[in-house]
Write a protein that holds these residues in place. Structure first.
Motif, PDB file in Angstrom:
ATOM      1  N   GLU A  10       0.790  -1.215  -0.002  1.00 47.31           N
ATOM      2  CA  GLU A  10       0.008  -0.059  -0.056  1.00 47.31           C
ATOM      3  C   GLU A  10       0.908   1.256  -0.060  1.00 47.31           C
ATOM      4  O   GLU A  10       0.516   2.073  -0.920  1.00 47.31           O
ATOM      5  CB  GLU A  10      -0.942  -0.192   1.404  1.00 47.31           C
ATOM      6  N   SER A  35      -6.603  -2.885   1.611  1.00 44.34           N
ATOM      7  CA  SER A  35      -6.851  -2.238   0.205  1.00 44.34           C
ATOM      8  C   SER A  35      -6.252  -2.498  -0.881  1.00 44.34           C
ATOM      9  O   SER A  35      -6.296  -1.969  -2.072  1.00 44.34           O
ATOM     10  CB  SER A  35      -6.937  -0.784   0.600  1.00 44.34           C
ATOM     11  N   ARG A  37      -5.083  -4.557  -4.031  1.00 45.78           N
ATOM     12  CA  ARG A  37      -5.712  -5.151  -5.277  1.00 45.78           C
ATOM     13  C   ARG A  37      -5.087  -5.324  -6.404  1.00 45.78           C
ATOM     14  O   ARG A  37      -5.524  -5.421  -7.493  1.00 45.78           O
ATOM     15  CB  ARG A  37      -7.216  -4.101  -5.566  1.00 45.78           C
TER      16      ARG A  37
END
Length: 143
Positions: A10, A35, A37
């Protein structure tokens, strides 16, 4: 460790490469809660449905020599179920050499056997499988 790797991905906006062994559901749940992806599930060994769920989240599925093993029914089903655009062809060097070299040291010279098996499963020419996998890798690692 997975959570730390996800945080780093991230922070750096880089893809994450996850090798989950004997913890498929736990790893999936941790990744889903993050988060992140973009990445690859290396040396995939989970179910076809979980692979489809990973693909929906934006992940690639790493397929190596195991797909050529006679007892690889679950991985063969997974390869059949997911789109070719979500498959990364890989080694697990020095482990998991494909048939006909099972039990020997693995390296990238054995990738042709993985390509041939995926081509058989997907009913595609091996050249097409190799081209799509190369495109997939470039898309993941060179954004």
């Amino acid at each position: 460790m997975v959570r730390q790797q996800l945080r780093l991905a991230e922070e750096t906006n880089l893809p994450v490469i996850i090798h989950s062994r004997d913890a498929s559901q736990e790893t999936f749940d941790i990744i889903k809660a993050s988060s992140v992806r973009r990445g690859s599930i290396h040396c995939y060994s989970g179910s076809a449905q979980m692979a489809l769920d990973y693909v929906k989240m934006g992940f690639s599925i790493g397929v190596g020599g195991v797909v050529t093993f006679s007892n690889a029914k679950k991985l063969v089903e997974t390869v059949a179920a997911i789109p070719m655009e979500s498959i990364l062809i890989e080694t697990d060097c020095p482990y998991l050499a494909p048939n006909p070299n099972r039990g020997k040291r693995n390296d990238s010279t054995n990738l042709k056997y993985v390509v041939e098996k995926i081509a058989e499963i997907k009913n595609l020419p091996p050249e097409t499988v190799a081209e799509i996998s190369e495109k997939n890798a470039k898309s993941l690692f060179f954004k």
